[in-house]
Design an enzyme around this catalytic site. Sequence first.
Site, PDB file in Angstrom:
ATOM      1  N   SER A 101      48.357 -14.826  55.270  1.00 24.86           N
ATOM      2  CA  SER A 101      48.299 -16.150  54.629  1.00 24.86           C
ATOM      3  C   SER A 101      46.846 -16.611  54.543  1.00 24.86           C
ATOM      4  O   SER A 101      46.520 -17.526  53.778  1.00 24.86           O
ATOM      5  CB  SER A 101      49.125 -17.173  55.416  1.00 24.86           C
ATOM      6  OG  SER A 101      48.845 -17.085  56.796  1.00 24.86           O
ATOM      7  N   LYS A 124      51.564  -6.651  62.488  1.00 22.68           N
ATOM      8  CA  LYS A 124      52.799  -7.077  61.814  1.00 22.68           C
ATOM      9  C   LYS A 124      52.839  -6.455  60.433  1.00 22.68           C
ATOM     10  O   LYS A 124      51.795  -6.324  59.785  1.00 22.68           O
ATOM     11  CB  LYS A 124      52.853  -8.601  61.688  1.00 22.68           C
ATOM     12  CG  LYS A 124      54.054  -9.087  60.876  1.00 22.68           C
ATOM     13  CD  LYS A 124      54.262 -10.569  60.959  1.00 22.68           C
ATOM     14  CE  LYS A 124      53.484 -11.378  59.949  1.00 22.68           C
ATOM     15  NZ  LYS A 124      53.763 -11.027  58.536  1.00 22.68           N
ATOM     16  N   GLU A 160      55.573  -6.200  56.750  1.00 20.22           N
ATOM     17  CA  GLU A 160      56.752  -6.745  56.085  1.00 20.22           C
ATOM     18  C   GLU A 160      57.701  -5.633  55.659  1.00 20.22           C
ATOM     19  O   GLU A 160      57.252  -4.551  55.252  1.00 20.22           O
ATOM     20  CB  GLU A 160      56.319  -7.571  54.851  1.00 20.22           C
ATOM     21  CG  GLU A 160      55.459  -8.765  55.209  1.00 20.22           C
ATOM     22  CD  GLU A 160      55.041  -9.609  54.008  1.00 20.22           C
ATOM     23  OE1 GLU A 160      55.492  -9.328  52.868  1.00 20.22           O
ATOM     24  OE2 GLU A 160      54.264 -10.561  54.209  1.00 20.22           O
ATOM     25  N   GLU A 163      61.734 -15.100  57.871  1.00 21.41           N
ATOM     26  CA  GLU A 163      61.124 -16.161  57.051  1.00 21.41           C
ATOM     27  C   GLU A 163      62.050 -16.566  55.911  1.00 21.41           C
ATOM     28  O   GLU A 163      62.617 -15.718  55.202  1.00 21.41           O
ATOM     29  CB  GLU A 163      59.776 -15.683  56.469  1.00 21.41           C
ATOM     30  CG  GLU A 163      59.135 -16.745  55.575  1.00 21.41           C
ATOM     31  CD  GLU A 163      57.673 -16.505  55.234  1.00 21.41           C
ATOM     32  OE1 GLU A 163      57.083 -15.535  55.743  1.00 21.41           O
ATOM     33  OE2 GLU A 163      57.129 -17.299  54.445  1.00 21.41           O
TER      34      GLU A 163
HETATM   35  O1  KIV Z   1      50.753 -14.427  56.978  1.00 16.42           O
HETATM   36  C1  KIV Z   1      51.383 -15.250  57.641  1.00 16.42           C
HETATM   37  O2  KIV Z   1      50.914 -16.341  57.942  1.00 16.42           O
HETATM   38  C2  KIV Z   1      52.733 -14.900  58.042  1.00 16.42           C
HETATM   39  C3  KIV Z   1      53.537 -15.961  58.720  1.00 16.42           C
HETATM   40  C4  KIV Z   1      54.042 -16.885  57.721  1.00 16.42           C
HETATM   41  C5  KIV Z   1      54.625 -15.383  59.540  1.00 16.42           C
HETATM   42  O3  KIV Z   1      53.157 -13.815  57.801  1.00 16.42           O
END
Ligand code: KIV
Length: 295
Positions: A54, A122, A124, A191
Amino acid sequence: MSASPLSQAGKVTIPGILEKKNQHQPITCLTAYDYATSRLVDEAGIDMILVGDSLAMVVLGYENTLPVTVDEMLHHTRAVRRAVKRALVIADMPYASYHVDEKAAVKSAIRFVKEGGAEAVKLEGGEKRVDLVKRILDAEIPVMGHIGLTPQSVHRMGGFKVQGKTLSAIESLTRDAVALDRAGVFSIVLEGIPREVAAMITDEVEAPTIGIGAGPACDGQVLVINDLLNLSFNPAAKFVRQYADAAGLISNAVQSFKADVEARLFPSDGESYHLTKETQAVLETIRSRKRAMMR
Ligand code: KIV
């Protein structure tokens, strides 16, 4: 008050996060992208700090998360790492860093640990990421999954839209969650899905679920820090609670600075450095001699 399951000296660890789920203690997570914010988030006792992609939108001003690169994410992960002592630092793998080939993906994940100081990554996607998750785990890197409204799939989804609303979508989301859980992720971000679906998935998997727009039944909650602070320049989504108005605070401070400079009210004498009286006297003597010679 029961003892925190977060290991010695309060450092948050992967086993500590899993233990929190087992002890039904809510897990807190926020995004952060820079040194100052990360220090405050860490000192406030948040369990996990996600250097989210983000970043692309709230820090770099792009329309979606797709353009941000591994090098840009690394730059911010290092800043966060320097600030954080207690929280678990998770780096988000940006779009295209794990979509082409698994070997390159593992290499990118390793860079986030080795060069960025992240303690986990992390990515997706659900079932289709299982092999990759296992390979990254083989490289000793804990993985956080992310399903539901996955912003890197914005074009496929046709916008940032709530997912998991039909029976077949619920079934496929549940399969994704279970597949990630079995592959060994240490947590799963859910999400933009109905709270009932998040509750069902949370019951079904061992990994803690971390919700964002997924209702209160998740094992933890995450928000984008700029949303929480009103610093993202977009109308807040339904799931965002704004805990402060940083935009208002910053605007007022900047306007006051401008007004003070324009009115010659800043800086004051108290905000200025001074010579000693002795040096001032010598300087004045030199200057008056120079003036006399010029005449
Ligand atoms: O990139 C991000 O901020 C995220 C969160 C919304 C979980 O993936």
